[in-house]
Design a protein around this motif. Structure first.
Motif, PDB file in Angstrom:
ATOM      1  N   GLU A 108      -5.252 -57.565  67.847  1.00  0.00           N
ATOM      2  CA  GLU A 108      -6.023 -59.192  68.222  1.00  0.00           C
ATOM      3  C   GLU A 108      -5.592 -60.146  66.981  1.00  0.00           C
ATOM      4  OE1 GLU A 108      -9.980 -57.567  70.686  1.00  0.00           O
ATOM      5  OE2 GLU A 108     -10.061 -58.627  68.782  1.00  0.00           O
ATOM      6  N   ILE A 109      -5.586 -59.846  65.694  1.00  0.00           N
ATOM      7  CA  ILE A 109      -5.449 -60.425  64.762  1.00  0.00           C
ATOM      8  C   ILE A 109      -4.020 -60.954  64.577  1.00  0.00           C
ATOM      9  CG2 ILE A 109      -5.542 -60.827  62.208  1.00  0.00           C
ATOM     10  CD1 ILE A 109      -8.191 -59.346  62.445  1.00  0.00           C
ATOM     11  N   ASN A 110      -3.128 -59.707  64.347  1.00  0.00           N
ATOM     12  CA  ASN A 110      -1.756 -59.847  63.973  1.00  0.00           C
ATOM     13  C   ASN A 110      -0.807 -60.228  65.120  1.00  0.00           C
ATOM     14  OD1 ASN A 110      -2.065 -59.334  61.053  1.00  0.00           O
ATOM     15  ND2 ASN A 110      -2.207 -57.080  61.539  1.00  0.00           N
ATOM     16  N   CYS A 111      -1.239 -60.009  66.363  1.00  0.00           N
ATOM     17  CA  CYS A 111      -0.330 -60.021  67.557  1.00  0.00           C
ATOM     18  C   CYS A 111      -0.816 -61.399  68.621  1.00  0.00           C
ATOM     19  CB  CYS A 111      -0.317 -58.768  68.213  1.00  0.00           C
ATOM     20  SG  CYS A 111       0.950 -58.300  69.014  1.00  0.00           S
ATOM     21  N   LEU A 112      -1.933 -61.103  69.114  1.00  0.00           N
ATOM     22  CA  LEU A 112      -2.703 -61.945  69.915  1.00  0.00           C
ATOM     23  C   LEU A 112      -2.859 -63.477  69.277  1.00  0.00           C
ATOM     24  CD1 LEU A 112      -3.946 -63.051  72.589  1.00  0.00           C
ATOM     25  CD2 LEU A 112      -6.128 -61.814  71.968  1.00  0.00           C
ATOM     26  N   ALA A 113      -3.546 -63.421  68.136  1.00  0.00           N
ATOM     27  CA  ALA A 113      -3.750 -64.725  67.413  1.00  0.00           C
ATOM     28  C   ALA A 113      -2.628 -65.407  67.056  1.00  0.00           C
ATOM     29  CB  ALA A 113      -4.706 -64.444  66.130  1.00  0.00           C
ATOM     30  N   GLN A 114      -1.600 -64.657  66.832  1.00  0.00           N
ATOM     31  CA  GLN A 114      -0.176 -65.417  66.483  1.00  0.00           C
ATOM     32  C   GLN A 114       0.278 -66.181  67.356  1.00  0.00           C
ATOM     33  OE1 GLN A 114       0.404 -65.594  63.225  1.00  0.00           O
ATOM     34  NE2 GLN A 114      -1.150 -64.109  63.018  1.00  0.00           N
ATOM     35  N   LEU A 115       0.247 -65.451  68.741  1.00  0.00           N
ATOM     36  CA  LEU A 115       0.831 -65.956  70.018  1.00  0.00           C
ATOM     37  C   LEU A 115      -0.036 -67.324  70.176  1.00  0.00           C
ATOM     38  CD1 LEU A 115       2.867 -65.729  72.226  1.00  0.00           C
ATOM     39  CD2 LEU A 115       1.240 -64.172  73.295  1.00  0.00           C
ATOM     40  N   THR A 116      -1.401 -67.343  70.321  1.00  0.00           N
ATOM     41  CA  THR A 116      -2.367 -68.518  70.715  1.00  0.00           C
ATOM     42  C   THR A 116      -2.118 -69.467  69.483  1.00  0.00           C
ATOM     43  OG1 THR A 116      -4.273 -67.325  69.624  1.00  0.00           O
ATOM     44  CG2 THR A 116      -3.805 -66.883  71.879  1.00  0.00           C
ATOM     45  N   LEU A 117      -1.768 -68.977  68.257  1.00  0.00           N
ATOM     46  CA  LEU A 117      -1.684 -70.246  67.244  1.00  0.00           C
ATOM     47  C   LEU A 117      -0.423 -70.867  67.571  1.00  0.00           C
ATOM     48  CD1 LEU A 117      -3.247 -70.903  64.781  1.00  0.00           C
ATOM     49  CD2 LEU A 117      -1.650 -69.180  63.563  1.00  0.00           C
ATOM     50  N   LEU A 118       0.640 -70.142  67.824  1.00  0.00           N
ATOM     51  CA  LEU A 118       1.950 -71.041  68.120  1.00  0.00           C
ATOM     52  C   LEU A 118       1.889 -71.825  69.448  1.00  0.00           C
ATOM     53  CD1 LEU A 118       4.095 -67.932  67.347  1.00  0.00           C
ATOM     54  CD2 LEU A 118       4.253 -70.174  66.412  1.00  0.00           C
ATOM     55  N   GLU A 119       1.142 -71.344  70.582  1.00  0.00           N
ATOM     56  CA  GLU A 119       0.748 -72.012  71.578  1.00  0.00           C
ATOM     57  C   GLU A 119       0.133 -73.444  71.083  1.00  0.00           C
ATOM     58  OE1 GLU A 119       1.213 -72.171  74.861  1.00  0.00           O
ATOM     59  OE2 GLU A 119       2.824 -70.516  74.529  1.00  0.00           O
ATOM     60  N   ALA A 120      -0.745 -73.280  70.260  1.00  0.00           N
ATOM     61  CA  ALA A 120      -1.551 -74.419  69.617  1.00  0.00           C
ATOM     62  C   ALA A 120      -0.577 -75.410  68.971  1.00  0.00           C
ATOM     63  CB  ALA A 120      -2.916 -74.028  68.897  1.00  0.00           C
TER      64      ALA A 120
END
Lengths: 333, 333
Positions: A108-120
């Motif tokens: 969730e932190i190292n993978c999913l959150a990175q993706l949503t951060l880049l989308e942001a």
């Protein structure tokens, strides 16, 4: 140093966001950016097993904006990124063993959150220069030394797989959407403000703590070679990576002045501490499975493009670390 | 074929689970396993944009257990895996464009669900032989041809990053926990039962559909070379990968009989259909960003270890596909 540090004046008046900004490298970067005149927002979830420690930012607490937020929380992250010129993306779960015991949180932190951060970023700050803190861990056990960026990736723990994916999203979002992202594959980074209460941020932290407490520390193995980056040198590298256009969409190793064995490192820690002892042990079974043997980076590509080179020798960096933690021990244990 | 297909008799009486089992390759594998006397459970979420189609399994529906379940649903998956001897792990989001429009769903299926599935295997079927359907997509634009397994990974879409991570978890869980996992990096697989209503499972599907409807189909580019695996050959590869101990913990390319250009493929489709037309077009901008140029696999490693080789030539495979879809068109559009 061969690079022109006057170049850093461009950070004056810029807006920088640092995820993991209350942590070890993040807070050092924050202090430097504040000194350069940047407006700095620190995002940190302050979870107990991570690097966030408010004491890290105590000297400049009133000159930064601190947001206790989880990078997984997109609704919180998006407004924080608006108008951002530089995103230093250092938030991460870093413990290899924790990633094996709780793989989904690591994902969730190292993978999913990175993706949503880049989308942001795509949505609210598509021009921001982004530097992602990746890790040498994703190479796994080296096939050859020193390890350059072409070395195949073979992560040896869940953390490594997820960091590999997190890094790949950054490069992908550069290639496809033009985000100005760079990834730095860090080796063992050490120095003041690091987590020393356990080995969650490299084993060096716990060695320093035990040496300072007058206790013997344990060296697992001893002959393995590793390289080390002093935190101020890592900060310089992050700033250079952000500044230089030639780094965008690329991945770089970041190493140190050379490789030393863990036995040599242990001797240097004791020297920096003006005394102490350590004992050598066989690898515990649980760690042996994910041990990678020798590792040291070939980081010539990054040096060539940016002019970066390490300024603080290992012995000196360890001395500064000992001085810092001797002074501030109660805030780190 | 050089391998001894009598070896497949060991599947008799075994318990096999196929995720994505109502889909294209999954259902073909299911039919073969049922024929070999295995007890087969098919897990499929039957989401509209995926490969699941109950008509695929109509001929043997009463001889398999069908579970409409999402691989992300660990609570459902765990009991289904109990006592499993073979897990063919084919569930996945396969559309490259969908992965860019909805990256988080792609991550949940291709990344998170793989991790939780492997955790479930550790818990309830640690001895199961696992074959993971990976993809050539993770190589990105080839640096050299044919592409072997040592080729660096540089995914060109979110789907590629997530599949790369999903594959890496499988190898990691072999290395660390001893799970008997193998990954096959599939190229364009085609044949009866494939999704033809759109291009979500390669462009070949939509070409077949339009040709059968007497409509002209579009070739984007035309000179790019690709390789193709007929579905029965892919099924044989999955069975061999499951059986052979030497494949465990390893990653293999799976290719076809050789590379053909898209123009050549288009001509073969028209020949198989006894007529038809196509038009050539420049790449649409949205796809151009993620186009990889020529790709064809070096799959000698897999052939060498397992004796696998493709048995169905491209022209013949396309003919069989046309015959199948001409007969069953209404179930696929």
């Amino acid at each position: 140093m061969t690079f022109d540090s006057a170049a850093f004046s461009v950070f004056a008046g810029s807006r920088a966001v640092i995820t993991g900004g209350v942590g070890f490298i993040g807070s050092a970067l924050a202090e430097t950016l504040v000194g350069l005149g940047a407006t700095v927002t620190l995002v940190d979830c302050m979870a107990p097993n991570y690097g966030g420690n408010l004491f890290n930012i105590a000297p400049f607490r009133d000159r930064v904006q601190v947001e206790i937020a989880d990078v997984r929380d997109t609704a919180r992250m998006k407004p924080l990124l608006e108008g951002c010129d530089y995103l230093f993306n250092l938030a991460g779960q870093t413990s290899h063993l924790d990633s094996m015991h709780d793989p989904v949180t690591d994902l969730e932190i190292n993978c999913l959150a990175q993706l949503t951060l880049l989308e942001a970023c795509r949505a609210v700050c598509p021009q921001a220069k982004i530097v992602f803190a990746s890790t040498r861990q994703i190479y796994g056990k080296p096939h050859y030394l020193p390890v350059d960026e072409k070395h195949p990736l073979h992560p040896v723990d869940v953390n490594g797989v997820n960091k590999m994916a997190g890094e790949a999203y950054h490069i992908l979002y550069h290639d496809v959407y033009g985000l100005q992202a760079t990834a730095l594959r860090l080796t063992n980074t050490y120095g003041p403000r690091m987590r020393i209460k356990d080995a969650r941020q490299t084993f060096v932290g716990i060695w320093l703590k035990l040496a300072l407490e007058g206790k013997s520390f344990e060296v697992w193995g001893g002959e393995q070679k590793r390289d080390f980056t002093y935190v101020d040198d890592a900060v310089t590298a992050f700033l250079l990576a952000a500044l230089r256009d030639e780094t965008k969409g690329k991945i770089f190793n970041l190493g140190g002045e050379g490789a030393v064995s863990l036995d040599e490192l242990a001797a240097l820690v004791i020297e920096a501490n003006d005394g102490g002892t350590f004992s050598r042990h066989e690898f515990p079974a649980e760690r042996k499975r994910i041990d990678i043997g020798d590792y040291y980076a070939d980081d010539r590509l990054f040096r060539q493009i940016t002019g970066w080179q390490p300024a603080v020798p290992l012995g000196e960096g360890l001395k500064r670390s000992i001085v810092y933690f001797r002074e501030n021990m109660e805030h780190y244990v």
